[in-house]
Design a protein around this motif. Structure first.
Motif, PDB file in Angstrom:
ATOM      1  N   CYS A 307     -36.502 -20.221  46.351  1.00  0.00           N
ATOM      2  CA  CYS A 307     -35.822 -20.158  47.648  1.00  0.00           C
ATOM      3  C   CYS A 307     -34.912 -18.940  47.731  1.00  0.00           C
ATOM      4  N   ALA A 308     -34.065 -18.737  46.738  1.00  0.00           N
ATOM      5  CA  ALA A 308     -33.134 -17.612  46.758  1.00  0.00           C
ATOM      6  C   ALA A 308     -33.872 -16.275  46.785  1.00  0.00           C
ATOM      7  N   MET A 309     -34.932 -16.164  45.996  1.00  0.00           N
ATOM      8  CA  MET A 309     -35.696 -14.909  45.976  1.00  0.00           C
ATOM      9  C   MET A 309     -36.355 -14.645  47.318  1.00  0.00           C
ATOM     10  N   THR A 310     -36.829 -15.705  47.979  1.00  0.00           N
ATOM     11  CA  THR A 310     -37.470 -15.537  49.286  1.00  0.00           C
ATOM     12  C   THR A 310     -36.466 -15.072  50.331  1.00  0.00           C
ATOM     13  N   ALA A 323     -38.841 -21.199  52.486  1.00  0.00           N
ATOM     14  CA  ALA A 323     -37.712 -21.144  51.553  1.00  0.00           C
ATOM     15  C   ALA A 323     -36.724 -22.266  51.827  1.00  0.00           C
ATOM     16  N   SER A 324     -36.447 -22.527  53.098  1.00  0.00           N
ATOM     17  CA  SER A 324     -35.526 -23.607  53.458  1.00  0.00           C
ATOM     18  C   SER A 324     -36.084 -24.956  53.034  1.00  0.00           C
ATOM     19  N   THR A 325     -37.382 -25.112  53.155  1.00  0.00           N
ATOM     20  CA  THR A 325     -38.029 -26.351  52.717  1.00  0.00           C
ATOM     21  C   THR A 325     -37.886 -26.540  51.207  1.00  0.00           C
ATOM     22  N   LEU A 326     -38.113 -25.470  50.457  1.00  0.00           N
ATOM     23  CA  LEU A 326     -37.968 -25.541  49.000  1.00  0.00           C
ATOM     24  C   LEU A 326     -36.537 -25.870  48.606  1.00  0.00           C
ATOM     25  N   ASN A 327     -35.565 -25.299  49.334  1.00  0.00           N
ATOM     26  CA  ASN A 327     -34.163 -25.574  49.042  1.00  0.00           C
ATOM     27  C   ASN A 327     -33.833 -27.038  49.296  1.00  0.00           C
ATOM     28  N   GLY A 328     -34.385 -27.590  50.379  1.00  0.00           N
ATOM     29  CA  GLY A 328     -34.185 -29.004  50.665  1.00  0.00           C
ATOM     30  C   GLY A 328     -34.776 -29.899  49.595  1.00  0.00           C
ATOM     31  N   LEU A 329     -35.981 -29.577  49.142  1.00  0.00           N
ATOM     32  CA  LEU A 329     -36.600 -30.351  48.058  1.00  0.00           C
ATOM     33  C   LEU A 329     -35.755 -30.284  46.794  1.00  0.00           C
ATOM     34  N   ALA A 330     -35.214 -29.094  46.498  1.00  0.00           N
ATOM     35  CA  ALA A 330     -34.439 -28.904  45.274  1.00  0.00           C
ATOM     36  C   ALA A 330     -33.174 -29.740  45.265  1.00  0.00           C
ATOM     37  N   ILE A 331     -32.431 -29.736  46.377  1.00  0.00           N
ATOM     38  CA  ILE A 331     -31.190 -30.507  46.394  1.00  0.00           C
ATOM     39  C   ILE A 331     -31.484 -31.992  46.330  1.00  0.00           C
ATOM     40  N   GLY A 332     -32.673 -32.387  46.799  1.00  0.00           N
ATOM     41  CA  GLY A 332     -33.099 -33.777  46.621  1.00  0.00           C
ATOM     42  C   GLY A 332     -33.180 -34.151  45.152  1.00  0.00           C
ATOM     43  N   GLY A 333     -33.701 -33.242  44.332  1.00  0.00           N
ATOM     44  CA  GLY A 333     -33.759 -33.509  42.902  1.00  0.00           C
ATOM     45  C   GLY A 333     -32.404 -33.467  42.233  1.00  0.00           C
ATOM     46  N   ASP A 334     -31.528 -32.551  42.665  1.00  0.00           N
ATOM     47  CA  ASP A 334     -30.211 -32.401  42.040  1.00  0.00           C
ATOM     48  C   ASP A 334     -29.406 -33.702  42.115  1.00  0.00           C
ATOM     49  N   THR A 335     -29.330 -34.296  43.307  1.00  0.00           N
ATOM     50  CA  THR A 335     -28.483 -35.469  43.485  1.00  0.00           C
ATOM     51  C   THR A 335     -29.074 -36.707  42.833  1.00  0.00           C
ATOM     52  N   ASP A 336     -30.388 -36.854  42.815  1.00  0.00           N
ATOM     53  CA  ASP A 336     -31.011 -37.975  42.118  1.00  0.00           C
ATOM     54  C   ASP A 336     -30.729 -37.919  40.619  1.00  0.00           C
ATOM     55  N   LEU A 337     -30.707 -36.718  40.073  1.00  0.00           N
ATOM     56  CA  LEU A 337     -30.586 -36.559  38.626  1.00  0.00           C
ATOM     57  C   LEU A 337     -29.250 -37.053  38.082  1.00  0.00           C
ATOM     58  N   MET A 338     -28.160 -36.789  38.797  1.00  0.00           N
ATOM     59  CA  MET A 338     -26.835 -37.064  38.232  1.00  0.00           C
ATOM     60  C   MET A 338     -26.614 -38.537  37.895  1.00  0.00           C
ATOM     61  N   PRO A 339     -26.762 -39.473  38.848  1.00  0.00           N
ATOM     62  CA  PRO A 339     -26.543 -40.872  38.473  1.00  0.00           C
ATOM     63  C   PRO A 339     -27.609 -41.400  37.531  1.00  0.00           C
ATOM     64  N   TYR A 340     -28.838 -40.907  37.666  1.00  0.00           N
ATOM     65  CA  TYR A 340     -29.915 -41.386  36.808  1.00  0.00           C
ATOM     66  C   TYR A 340     -29.663 -40.995  35.349  1.00  0.00           C
ATOM     67  N   LEU A 341     -29.344 -39.733  35.131  1.00  0.00           N
ATOM     68  CA  LEU A 341     -29.082 -39.280  33.757  1.00  0.00           C
ATOM     69  C   LEU A 341     -27.823 -39.922  33.194  1.00  0.00           C
ATOM     70  N   ALA A 342     -26.810 -40.138  34.037  1.00  0.00           N
ATOM     71  CA  ALA A 342     -25.597 -40.807  33.568  1.00  0.00           C
ATOM     72  C   ALA A 342     -25.911 -42.192  33.042  1.00  0.00           C
ATOM     73  N   SER A 343     -26.774 -42.938  33.740  1.00  0.00           N
ATOM     74  CA  SER A 343     -27.088 -44.303  33.315  1.00  0.00           C
ATOM     75  C   SER A 343     -28.057 -44.334  32.140  1.00  0.00           C
TER      76      SER A 343
END
Length: 426
Positions: A307-310, A323-343
């Motif tokens: 996304c940033a390179m585009t 690029a905006s679509t890829l950025n949206g998909l990425a932040i979807g993964g970021d927020t899911d990861l935090m509570p999941y990895l914590a648990s």
């Protein structure tokens, strides 16, 4: 125990999704650029002056996240979320009353940052971790996908309301929506634990109790923060936060200066990104229950980099939308990861507090991102160099994810989980 056709844990997911959809994160990420842009136009503020408000908000919300852990453990998800929603609505209403001085603008966003942390996933992750084990990733992903719903609705509605009624009445309407719609739905649907209804996680039968009970390794917060895994994850999330929020509050600047787009075009692109966040939340949540979570994180980092390179290398509208679509998909993964990895790495006993510290790291990076990006853009005369630096920066968290190893699951727990999965597929 007899298995019900419908598991009430999904009510908790739905209520959490409503709260998250219109919490402070989508309000800021999807609405700040439009609202602050309209206010800046009325009051004659510059882009760096507006960006400072973003950093103030993010810094104070960063400080607030670790403080959420203790009241969440004491009062539970439902009560803490309701208090947070009410205070967030009051702070948004205060923002609508400013008279054009920058210190009022900064003070209002400081207050929003302090009181609104509990309107986001951190309030609901504890309840969802207790209601779900084998389907925890999917449940977290669906609940967090509410942020995508908000990110889609807020820029479109905000743009139309600002055009028709001005930014002040738009903020009043947002505050009223929090109190009239979000507050009652969260109160009705969110329950803190399945034990309150005499149920087990995932709607499991008594025979599946061992496999479906939340994994809890008995680690204290002090023990957890002394592990290398905790710090590797915290650094990774800090870089993720810096990367996303370097772009989000500055998206109007990036697209109007580089691609020559108008505010209506930017609002549409933001809405497209919001739809992508929806698919990212659910898709990454689904993957988390099936693929080792650090590898899922690497996928999200790769999307951010592309996304940033585009953005840095093209002004073609179609590629900007991609690029905006890829950025949206990425932040979807970021927020899911935090509570999941914590648990998964540290158990459910301290999940609220550890998730709070991961959010602290994420938003510490996020607080640096907007103003650093604006200053670098001013120094280099364009956004191209900062965007390319962001693309290369994703290598660091990718390497850290590779190095953290397996979940902290005992052999007995792993065998029980495999047995439950085999039983459910037979």
């Amino acid at each position: 125990m007899r298995r019900s056709l419908y598991f009430p844990g999904w009510n908790v997911v739905a209520g959490s999704g409503v709260g998250v959809a219109f919490g402070s994160v989508p309000f800021f990420a999807a609405g700040f650029a439009l609202l602050a842009g309209a206010m800046a136009k009325d009051f004659g503020w510059s882009q760096p002056e507006v960006a400072k408000a973003a950093s103030i908000y993010l810094l104070l919300q960063t400080i607030a996240y670790p403080l959420c852990g203790w009241p969440l453990d004491r009062w539970g998800s439902r009560t803490f979320a309701l208090i947070s929603i009410a205070m967030f609505a009051a702070a948004v209403l205060l923002l609508s009353r400013i008279d054009g001085t920058l210190w009022q603008f900064y003070l209002a966003f400081a207050l929003i940052g302090i009181v609104s942390a509990g309107t986001n996933v951190v309030s609901y992750a504890r309840a969802i971790a207790l209601w779900f084990n084998r389907k925890r990733g999917l449940a977290l992903g669906i609940a967090a996908s509410g942020q995508a719903l908000g990110s889609f609705i807020i820029p479109i509605v905000a743009h139309r309301m600002i055009a028709a009624h001005g930014w002040s009445w738009t903020l009043v309407a947002m505050a009223a929506f929090e109190l009239v719609v979000c507050l009652p739905l969260v109160a009705l649907l969110v329950k803190d634990s399945p034990t309150q209804l005499g149920l087990l996680p995932d709607g499991a039968s008594q025979a599946e109790r061992v496999a479906s009970a939340p994994v809890d390794h008995g680690m204290t917060v002090g023990e957890i923060i002394r592990t290398g895994v905790f710090w590797k994850l915290a650094i990774s999330f800090a870089i993720m936060g810096l990367s996303f929020y370097a772009i989000a509050p500055n998206i109007v600047y990036i697209l109007t200066k580089k691609a020559g787009m108008g505010l209506a075009d930017v609002a549409t692109i933001q809405a497209v990104s919001g739809i992508a966040v929806l698919f990212g939340r659910i898709g990454f949540g689904y993957l988390l229950d099936r693929v080792h979570a650090p590898f899922v994180g690497i996928i999200a980092l790769a999307l951010t980099s592309v996304c940033a390179m585009t953005y840095a290398t093209t002004a073609v509208p179609t590629l900007i939308i991609v690029a905006s679509t890829l950025n949206g998909l990425a932040i979807g993964g970021d927020t899911d990861l935090m509570p999941y990895l914590a648990s998964r790495y540290f158990g459910t006993a301290a999940v609220s507090r550890i998730f709070g510290w991961f959010l602290f790291a994420f938003f510490l990076g996020a607080a640096i991102g907007p103003i650093a990006f604006a200053q670098l853009s001013a120094t280099f005369g364009s956004a191209d160099v900062p965007l390319m630096l962001l693309a290369g920066l994703q290598v660091i968290p990718a390497l850290l994810f590779v190095s953290i190893g397996r979940y902290r699951t005992s052999p007995d727990e792993a065998q029980a989980l495999r047995g439950a999965a085999a039983a459910s597929s037979s």
